[in-house]
Design a protein around this motif. Structure first.
Motif, PDB file in Angstrom:
ATOM      1  N   MET A  34       0.739  -1.136   0.024  1.00 26.62           N
ATOM      2  CA  MET A  34       0.126  -0.002  -0.015  1.00 26.62           C
ATOM      3  C   MET A  34       1.003   1.267   0.226  1.00 26.62           C
ATOM      4  SD  MET A  34      -3.235   1.250  -0.333  1.00 26.62           S
ATOM      5  CE  MET A  34      -4.396  -0.223   0.177  1.00 26.62           C
ATOM      6  N   HIS A  35       1.906   1.321   0.702  1.00 29.95           N
ATOM      7  CA  HIS A  35       2.962   2.491   0.950  1.00 29.95           C
ATOM      8  C   HIS A  35       3.442   2.544  -0.713  1.00 29.95           C
ATOM      9  CE1 HIS A  35       5.897   5.221   2.102  1.00 29.95           C
ATOM     10  NE2 HIS A  35       6.648   4.469   1.462  1.00 29.95           N
ATOM     11  N   ALA A  36       3.833   1.472  -1.326  1.00 30.58           N
ATOM     12  CA  ALA A  36       4.372   1.753  -2.685  1.00 30.58           C
ATOM     13  C   ALA A  36       3.241   2.195  -3.743  1.00 30.58           C
ATOM     14  CB  ALA A  36       4.872   0.329  -3.060  1.00 30.58           C
ATOM     15  N   ALA A  37       2.332   1.517  -3.319  1.00 27.43           N
ATOM     16  CA  ALA A  37       1.016   2.025  -4.328  1.00 27.43           C
ATOM     17  C   ALA A  37       0.875   3.718  -4.111  1.00 27.43           C
ATOM     18  CB  ALA A  37      -0.259   1.283  -3.909  1.00 27.43           C
ATOM     19  N   LYS A  38       0.908   4.082  -3.004  1.00 28.47           N
ATOM     20  CA  LYS A  38       0.583   5.360  -2.850  1.00 28.47           C
ATOM     21  C   LYS A  38       1.463   6.155  -3.450  1.00 28.47           C
ATOM     22  CE  LYS A  38      -2.173   5.127   1.480  1.00 28.47           C
ATOM     23  NZ  LYS A  38      -2.289   5.447   3.089  1.00 28.47           N
ATOM     24  N   LYS A  39       2.877   5.757  -3.109  1.00 27.45           N
ATOM     25  CA  LYS A  39       3.891   6.642  -3.551  1.00 27.45           C
ATOM     26  C   LYS A  39       3.979   6.640  -5.097  1.00 27.45           C
ATOM     27  CE  LYS A  39       9.208   6.735  -3.313  1.00 27.45           C
ATOM     28  NZ  LYS A  39      10.261   6.217  -2.604  1.00 27.45           N
TER      29      LYS A  39
END
Length: 287
Positions: free
Chosen positions: A249-254
């Motif tokens: 999720m962190h990678a997706a947001k970034k």
């Protein structure tokens, strides 16, 4: 007994970190225009796979693809499919991608829930992973089921848009596209592949352009590294992405924060009117 759960009304794109089976229940009934599902494939990989030089092939070994039996996988699949049908608008569509390991089971459950299948798309991988042992054919494709909520649904299909991006030829149900690779592939801090089943953006571009309009809501209950969200932002759609892995999720947001919307009017300004209206063939030829 009536379900008195207070479900949220989502008016803008949203990232939801949590278990899809639970979080789907919190979404408003009949609230999304399209759903893209890339669920666990239940590959049942028990042994390591090596190349001829004995280097290790990175397969799908994550916990999220582990199930104790077909019965457990079927229960899991029916649960999220039921919720997807509930949150889908009457004229919405659902796209489900899988391999021979799971796609036939998902199609079975889909039809039992009275979804109406429109097409099965063959994603022909131009650059598939070879079969290193030489014991089977190279597994070079995946299957995508495209279905409506019911047989009566008046779904969106942007036929002319798809024709235009296919060199003005009617687009077929076999799509030859490369697997996700190069700079598009997300990496972790060790420069290793972050997600084992990240889908190529071109695949999602076709799906979103084919069956949604600008401003529509797209739900992805297995968001992963956010390819569907990235394409929605790029093409002027809204999205709801659900995943229980904080790293993904962190990678997706970034990733999505960096996306800039593009002007799609050149390929989306062609309309053919009511798809159910009968038009004389002679007039169609003249046009």
């Amino acid at each position: 007994m009536l379900d008195k759960r207070k479900r949220s009304k989502i008016r803008s794109s949203k990232f939801i970190l949590g278990n899809s089976l639970y979080e789907l229940k919190n979404l408003e009934t009949g609230s999304v225009d399209m759903i893209f599902c890339d669920p666990p494939y239940f590959l049942q990989l028990n042994k390591e796979l090596h190349r001829p030089d004995m280097s290790l092939v990175k397969g799908v070994k994550e916990k999220w693809d582990k199930f104790s039996s077909y019965s457990e996988y079927d229960k899991f699949s029916k649960t999220w499919l039921k919720e997807c049908k509930r949150v889908l608008k009457q004229n919405g569509t659902i796209w489900i991608i899988g391999t021979y390991h799971n796609i036939y089971r998902l199609g079975f459950h889909l039809q039992n829930l009275k979804f109406w299948i429109l097409n099965d798309i063959i994603w022909n991988k131009v650059n598939p992973l070879p079969n290193f042992k030489g014991t089977r054919f190279t597994n070079a494709h995946e299957v995508i089921i495209w279905a409506t909520k019911s047989k009566e649904s008046k779904y969106t299909f942007n036929y002319q848009t798809m024709k235009k991006i296919n060199n003005n030829k009617q687009m077929r149900s076999d799509w030859s596209l490369k697997v996700c690779q190069g700079k598009e592939r997300l990496k972790n801090k060790l420069n290793k592949t972050l997600h084992s089943t990240q889908k190529p953006e071109e695949l999602l571009e076709r799906i979103v352009l084919a069956s949604t309009k600008p401003g529509d809501f797209v739900l992805d209950p297995f968001f992963g590294t956010g390819t569907s969200g990235a394409i929605c932002k790029k093409l002027g759609r809204k999205f709801i992405g659900i995943d229980n892995n904080p790293v993904y999720m962190h990678a997706a947001k970034k990733r999505i924060m960096k996306i800039k919307p593009v002007d799609t009017s050149l390929i989306e300004n062609i309309t053919i009117g009511d798809p159910y209206k009968k038009i004389p063939f002679a007039r169609l030829l003249k046009k």
